[in-house]
Motif scaffolding. Structure first.
Motif, short mmCIF file in Angstrom:
data_model
loop_
_atom_site.label_atom_id
_atom_site.label_comp_id
_atom_site.label_asym_id
_atom_site.label_seq_id
_atom_site.Cartn_x
_atom_site.Cartn_y
_atom_site.Cartn_z
N SER A 47 0.81 -1.23 0.00
CA SER A 47 0.00 0.00 0.00
C SER A 47 0.84 1.27 0.00
CB SER A 47 -0.95 0.01 1.20
OG SER A 47 -0.20 -0.09 2.40
N ASP A 48 2.07 1.18 0.47
CA ASP A 48 2.91 2.38 0.56
C ASP A 48 3.90 2.52 -0.60
OD1 ASP A 48 4.36 0.16 1.34
OD2 ASP A 48 5.54 1.25 2.83
N ASP A 81 -2.97 -4.78 -9.37
CA ASP A 81 -2.88 -3.35 -9.65
C ASP A 81 -2.90 -3.06 -11.16
OD1 ASP A 81 -2.19 -2.20 -6.84
OD2 ASP A 81 -0.86 -3.92 -7.11
#
Length: 161
Positions: A47-48, A81
């Motif tokens: 997520s980062d 993604d």
């Protein structure tokens, strides 16, 4: 993430047979040229992280390519993604610049991936890259406007400062 092979398929999109074929192809290519191409698939990006930052970190952490030649290339695919990225060492940049990998992504990888044929997208793009590296021919962007300014070099020099 430490990579121990030329092909690491954490997203499970490459069959065992195809993975063995790719692994041998990339091993033989490295043995005959010293250039290293590594493929990594992951289920999704942390997520980062962006695909760009993660590809750069993995490329650096694993020392892809020879240190004195910086002749490595990482092909990172983040399945959920729907993103992929080529991270290219400076030693291969004249032959495999971002504009070239962008064309591979648009013309070969995206259509194959949209159809769920990940193996074809990976294989065809790797074949193109190996062929281009073996030719040693520097990439010339045929779409570049005939203004006399090389925008790729201008952007690279600005970024490098």
């Amino acid at each position: 993430q430490v990579l121990k092979t030329f092909v690491t398929d954490n997203a499970n999109i490459i069959s065992d047979v195809e993975q063995t074929v790719l692994e041998k192809k990339l091993y033989d290519f490295a043995a005959s040229t010293t250039n290293q191409i590594v493929i990594l698939t992951i289920a999704e990006l942390p997520s980062d992280e962006t695909i760009e930052t993660l590809a750069y970190k993995i490329f650096q952490e694993n020392g892809i390519g020879q240190k004195d030649k910086n002749n490595g290339l990482l092909f990172l695919i983040a399945l959920k993604d729907r993103k992929n990225r080529f991270e290219t060492g400076y030693g291969l940049e004249p032959v495999i610049p971002d504009v070239y990998t962008g064309r591979l992504q648009r013309d070969i990888i995206a259509p194959a991936f949209r159809n769920g044929d990940y193996e074809a997208g990976i294989n065809l793009s790797i074949e193109q890259i190996i062929s281009r590296i073996n030719s040693g021919e520097q990439y010339v962007d045929t779409d570049q406007k005939k203004t006399g300014i090389n925008f790729n070099k201008a952007i690279t020099s600005v970024v490098a400062i």
